[in-house]
Design an enzyme around this catalytic site. Structure first.
Site, PDB file in Angstrom:
ATOM      1  N   ASP A 230     -15.829  24.943  32.687  1.00  0.00           N
ATOM      2  CA  ASP A 230     -16.315  24.347  33.812  1.00  0.00           C
ATOM      3  C   ASP A 230     -17.793  23.553  33.332  1.00  0.00           C
ATOM      4  O   ASP A 230     -18.635  24.137  32.798  1.00  0.00           O
ATOM      5  CB  ASP A 230     -16.587  25.348  34.721  1.00  0.00           C
ATOM      6  CG  ASP A 230     -17.121  24.686  36.184  1.00  0.00           C
ATOM      7  OD1 ASP A 230     -16.030  24.411  36.819  1.00  0.00           O
ATOM      8  OD2 ASP A 230     -18.205  24.727  36.457  1.00  0.00           O
ATOM      9  N   GLU A 273     -13.481  19.583  37.788  1.00  0.00           N
ATOM     10  CA  GLU A 273     -14.353  19.607  36.515  1.00  0.00           C
ATOM     11  C   GLU A 273     -13.957  20.981  35.563  1.00  0.00           C
ATOM     12  O   GLU A 273     -14.876  21.052  34.800  1.00  0.00           O
ATOM     13  CB  GLU A 273     -15.856  19.730  36.838  1.00  0.00           C
ATOM     14  CG  GLU A 273     -16.340  21.180  37.336  1.00  0.00           C
ATOM     15  CD  GLU A 273     -16.197  21.098  39.143  1.00  0.00           C
ATOM     16  OE1 GLU A 273     -16.937  22.059  39.609  1.00  0.00           O
ATOM     17  OE2 GLU A 273     -15.414  20.393  39.555  1.00  0.00           O
TER      18      GLU A 273
END
Length: 356
Positions: A230, A273
């Site tokens: 992430d 993301e």
């Protein structure tokens, strides 16, 4: 450097031109020996003995693209046949030595060759133009008052040519549609399994990869690990610099992460993301080392322009009795621990019974 298909085509052309040159020379010599030659035939054979060596050199030295060479050969063959037909039909004094029957047998080959040059529509246009040329040459002869001796054979030539062109166009267009259908299927498959922005495998494809690895683990005991990635503070990046920079960061991260992974490792975009890596035949300690190196590599230099970006990683390995859901739940917990541990780091979960 020429492509392999282009190189092969040039070699085939050179072989055809060489064989044509030898056959023309042998045919000329045989007719001269039998006393069957004439000024017209000497001109035809002479043109062949000039044209073929010239084209051989052009192909060999790559002086022209092959499409121009193909077209030159096609037009040369059509022109020779048209000139011989005209001489035999209208100038029997000069064309007496020209036998129309063998000539008419070779004319359909021109149409077959035409359909190997370009797309089916262009090939149809070229073939119809050549057919129109032969029809125009023979039409005054066919409409003459006296019954011409070669009328029936000439009409049959045009009918056979028209049928052959129609058949070639049908098969060529069918092949074209079939190729488009294959490309469409391949493109749909690619789109269904590829993230549009990063060009990595998408969530669906990565879920399939995890499922396949779970099957291998259950059947054969081949362990694997998963890294959930992430981007740190990604919302802040979007808010401060705009979504265009955020998209650039996602694309750049995909490229940079690939630099530290093996060919057998599979990287994909999990969503937003988040990225995910499937590491086949990889123990937990190796996966942790890989994830830590990935964090360092991403943060080492600016990722987009002057913007340095870091990532956090959650690492797990497959356990006995795991499903995709349980495996990913542990990866998510490990990622959460990395976030709360200061970010730009890798955390792992390796609790539970050992892998089989």
């Amino acid at each position: 450097m020429p492509k392999p298909a282009e190189h092969l085509k040039r070699r085939v052309l050179m072989a055809i031109l060489a064989l044509s040159l030898l056959s023309s020379a042998a045919g000329w010599a045989l007719m001269e020996a039998r006393g069957q030659s004439s000024a017209v035939l000497r001109g035809v054979f002479g043109l062949n003995l000039v044209f073929h060596p010239v084209m051989y050199v052009v192909v060999w030295r790559r002086l022209l693209p092959t499409r121009y060479i193909d077209m030159a050969c096609l037009l040369f063959a059509a022109g020779i046949c048209a000139a011989c037909m005209a001489l035999r039909l209208y100038a029997p004094v000069y064309g007496a030595s020209i036998d129309l029957q063998p000539l008419y047998l070779w004319i359909p080959v021109i149409y077959v060759f035409a359909f190997t040059l370009a797309g089916h529509k262009t090939s149809l246009t070229i073939s119809l133009c050549i057919l129109a040329l032969f029809v125009a040459i023979s039409l005054p002869y066919l409409l003459s008052q006296d019954p011409p001796p070669y009328a029936n054979f000439t009409v049959q030539l045009h009918m056979v040519s028209a049928v052959l062109i129609a058949a070639l166009y049908f098969f060529s267009s069918y092949q074209h549609r079939f190729q488009i259908a294959l490309l469409t299927v391949d493109e749909l498959a690619r789109l269904a399994n590829t993230d549009e922005l990063t060009k990595l495998a998408n969530r669906r494809r990565m879920a399939e990869a995890i499922g396949s690895e779970l099957v291998r683990f259950t059947r054969y005991g081949h362990a694997f690990s998963v890294i959930l990635i992430d981007i740190d503070h990604f919302k802040t990046i979007n808010d401060r610099f705009g979504h265009a920079v955020g998209d650039q960061a996602l694309v750049a991260l995909a490229a940079r992460a690939t630099e530290v992974l093996r060919d057998v490792d599979m990287l994909g975009r999990w969503g937003g993301e988040e990225f995910i890596v499937v590491l086949p035949e990889t123990a937990f300690e190796q996966a942790m080392h890989k994830a830590a190196g990935l964090c360092r590599h991403v943060a080492a230099t600016p990722l987009v322009g002057e913007h340095t970006i870091s990532v956090s990683c959650g690492v797990v390995r497959v356990r006995a009795g795991d499903t995709a859901e349980t495996l990913l739940q542990r990866a998510d917990v490990a990622l959460y621990a990395a976030k709360h541990g200061g970010r730009n780091r890798a955390e792992g979960m390796d609790d539970g019974p050992p892998a089989a």
